[in-house]
Design a protein around this motif. Sequence first.
Motif, PDB file in Angstrom:
ATOM      1  N   HIS A 176       0.865  -1.173   0.000  1.00 37.15           N
ATOM      2  CA  HIS A 176       0.000   0.000   0.000  1.00 37.15           C
ATOM      3  C   HIS A 176       0.907   1.229   0.000  1.00 37.15           C
ATOM      4  O   HIS A 176       1.888   1.267   0.739  1.00 37.15           O
ATOM      5  CB  HIS A 176      -0.905   0.039   1.229  1.00 37.15           C
ATOM      6  N   VAL A 177       0.553   2.209  -0.803  1.00 37.51           N
ATOM      7  CA  VAL A 177       1.365   3.418  -0.889  1.00 37.51           C
ATOM      8  C   VAL A 177       0.458   4.626  -0.696  1.00 37.51           C
ATOM      9  O   VAL A 177      -0.543   4.775  -1.412  1.00 37.51           O
ATOM     10  CB  VAL A 177       2.100   3.516  -2.244  1.00 37.51           C
ATOM     11  N   ALA A 178       0.794   5.475   0.290  1.00 38.34           N
ATOM     12  CA  ALA A 178       0.046   6.708   0.521  1.00 38.34           C
ATOM     13  C   ALA A 178       0.720   7.839  -0.234  1.00 38.34           C
ATOM     14  O   ALA A 178       1.934   8.036  -0.124  1.00 38.34           O
ATOM     15  CB  ALA A 178      -0.001   7.013   2.015  1.00 38.34           C
ATOM     16  N   ARG A 179      -0.075   8.569  -1.007  1.00 39.03           N
ATOM     17  CA  ARG A 179       0.470   9.648  -1.810  1.00 39.03           C
ATOM     18  C   ARG A 179      -0.460  10.861  -1.752  1.00 39.03           C
ATOM     19  O   ARG A 179      -1.538  10.816  -1.159  1.00 39.03           O
ATOM     20  CB  ARG A 179       0.654   9.210  -3.271  1.00 39.03           C
ATOM     21  N   ARG A 180      -0.006  11.905  -2.409  1.00 42.69           N
ATOM     22  CA  ARG A 180      -0.796  13.122  -2.544  1.00 42.69           C
ATOM     23  C   ARG A 180      -0.729  13.523  -4.013  1.00 42.69           C
ATOM     24  O   ARG A 180       0.338  13.485  -4.627  1.00 42.69           O
ATOM     25  CB  ARG A 180      -0.187  14.217  -1.662  1.00 42.69           C
ATOM     26  N   ILE A 181      -1.869  13.871  -4.589  1.00 47.58           N
ATOM     27  CA  ILE A 181      -1.889  14.253  -6.008  1.00 47.58           C
ATOM     28  C   ILE A 181      -2.540  15.613  -6.176  1.00 47.58           C
ATOM     29  O   ILE A 181      -3.298  16.078  -5.316  1.00 47.58           O
ATOM     30  CB  ILE A 181      -2.642  13.220  -6.870  1.00 47.58           C
ATOM     31  N   ARG A 182      -2.244  16.244  -7.290  1.00 48.13           N
ATOM     32  CA  ARG A 182      -2.992  17.426  -7.697  1.00 48.13           C
ATOM     33  C   ARG A 182      -4.394  16.991  -8.097  1.00 48.13           C
ATOM     34  O   ARG A 182      -4.571  16.026  -8.852  1.00 48.13           O
ATOM     35  CB  ARG A 182      -2.309  18.091  -8.885  1.00 48.13           C
ATOM     36  N   ASP A 183      -5.400  17.649  -7.584  1.00 49.46           N
ATOM     37  CA  ASP A 183      -6.785  17.319  -7.915  1.00 49.46           C
ATOM     38  C   ASP A 183      -7.027  17.622  -9.395  1.00 49.46           C
ATOM     39  O   ASP A 183      -6.919  18.783  -9.812  1.00 49.46           O
ATOM     40  CB  ASP A 183      -7.731  18.140  -7.040  1.00 49.46           C
ATOM     41  N   PRO A 184      -7.333  16.607 -10.208  1.00 47.60           N
ATOM     42  CA  PRO A 184      -7.524  16.862 -11.643  1.00 47.60           C
ATOM     43  C   PRO A 184      -8.723  17.744 -11.942  1.00 47.60           C
ATOM     44  O   PRO A 184      -8.814  18.330 -13.025  1.00 47.60           O
ATOM     45  CB  PRO A 184      -7.691  15.456 -12.227  1.00 47.60           C
ATOM     46  N   ARG A 185      -9.646  17.875 -11.002  1.00 47.39           N
ATOM     47  CA  ARG A 185     -10.793  18.760 -11.210  1.00 47.39           C
ATOM     48  C   ARG A 185     -10.360  20.219 -11.096  1.00 47.39           C
ATOM     49  O   ARG A 185     -10.843  21.085 -11.825  1.00 47.39           O
ATOM     50  CB  ARG A 185     -11.895  18.446 -10.199  1.00 47.39           C
ATOM     51  N   VAL A 186      -9.460  20.490 -10.181  1.00 49.96           N
ATOM     52  CA  VAL A 186      -8.948  21.843 -10.016  1.00 49.96           C
ATOM     53  C   VAL A 186      -8.110  22.255 -11.221  1.00 49.96           C
ATOM     54  O   VAL A 186      -8.146  23.404 -11.669  1.00 49.96           O
ATOM     55  CB  VAL A 186      -8.115  21.938  -8.712  1.00 49.96           C
ATOM     56  N   ASP A 187      -7.365  21.290 -11.774  1.00 47.58           N
ATOM     57  CA  ASP A 187      -6.512  21.564 -12.930  1.00 47.58           C
ATOM     58  C   ASP A 187      -7.279  21.587 -14.253  1.00 47.58           C
ATOM     59  O   ASP A 187      -6.695  21.875 -15.300  1.00 47.58           O
ATOM     60  CB  ASP A 187      -5.409  20.508 -13.028  1.00 47.58           C
ATOM     61  N   GLY A 188      -8.564  21.222 -14.237  1.00 42.78           N
ATOM     62  CA  GLY A 188      -9.366  21.266 -15.450  1.00 42.78           C
ATOM     63  C   GLY A 188      -9.305  20.006 -16.298  1.00 42.78           C
ATOM     64  O   GLY A 188      -9.855  19.986 -17.402  1.00 42.78           O
ATOM     65  N   PHE A 189      -8.674  18.934 -15.801  1.00 48.67           N
ATOM     66  CA  PHE A 189      -8.641  17.686 -16.562  1.00 48.67           C
ATOM     67  C   PHE A 189      -9.919  16.881 -16.387  1.00 48.67           C
ATOM     68  O   PHE A 189     -10.199  15.968 -17.168  1.00 48.67           O
ATOM     69  CB  PHE A 189      -7.427  16.853 -16.138  1.00 48.67           C
ATOM     70  N   LEU A 190     -10.682  17.180 -15.366  1.00 51.71           N
ATOM     71  CA  LEU A 190     -11.973  16.552 -15.117  1.00 51.71           C
ATOM     72  C   LEU A 190     -12.976  17.626 -14.742  1.00 51.71           C
ATOM     73  O   LEU A 190     -12.592  18.652 -14.150  1.00 51.71           O
ATOM     74  CB  LEU A 190     -11.867  15.536 -13.962  1.00 51.71           C
ATOM     75  N   PRO A 191     -14.256  17.422 -15.054  1.00 49.72           N
ATOM     76  CA  PRO A 191     -15.257  18.397 -14.607  1.00 49.72           C
ATOM     77  C   PRO A 191     -15.356  18.406 -13.085  1.00 49.72           C
ATOM     78  O   PRO A 191     -15.075  17.407 -12.421  1.00 49.72           O
ATOM     79  CB  PRO A 191     -16.547  17.890 -15.256  1.00 49.72           C
ATOM     80  N   ARG A 192     -15.753  19.507 -12.534  1.00 50.82           N
ATOM     81  CA  ARG A 192     -15.829  19.621 -11.073  1.00 50.82           C
ATOM     82  C   ARG A 192     -16.905  18.709 -10.497  1.00 50.82           C
ATOM     83  O   ARG A 192     -16.909  18.443  -9.299  1.00 50.82           O
ATOM     84  CB  ARG A 192     -16.056  21.076 -10.676  1.00 50.82           C
TER      85      ARG A 192
END
Length: 202
Positions: A176-192
């Motif tokens: 198991h790996v815990a990570r942190r990502i940029r929210d793709p909704r905030v970046d515009g790659f996914l709709p909010r």
Amino acid sequence: MAQDFLNQPAASPVPPGHLPVIVTYLEMASPPDRPAVPKPPGDLALVRANPPTWSFYRYLYDTVGEPWLWHERRRMPRKELERSIHDPRVEVWVLYVDGTPAGYFELDGRAPEMDLAYFGLIPDFIGRKLGPWFLDSAIRMAWERKPKTLLVNTCSFDHPKALGLYQKMGFVPIRHVARRIRDPRVDGFLPRSAGAHIPIVE
């Protein structure tokens, strides 16, 4: 689905525009020795897109993955994605129900350890008891290629039953790996509106 975009360890507090995620990597070391899951009733067909067009692949990826924040291949340049999905060692299989696309899985055989890279149902078909048979079909098809092992991963954004289903079908968690990502909704790659079960941190 864990790729370079998952490049920071999870920490608290989560900074604005980021999300914590736990990725679980699983392995199956040998083909299943249990009976195959019975095929559900109805007009069901598994058809290989050989190869899929970029637009059809993105339709599958986007439609299946939007509720679970699948974003890596939305970020990927078209030519890079086409090189991957057009490689003869990569197989994209589409489930049709009554002639309508209902989901897909992707087998990546470019390494000795075959990867069940993507697996999922289009939202309209979730809850119709297709998942166990569909996953069992993907597993058995993968083992027909005689890989060294079969790999899959899931994360805390995915359907809450995903991890349990993988384990029920014979996959064993290996880390198991815990990570942190940029929210793709905030970046515009996914709709909010995507991933409504996951709050946006701003």
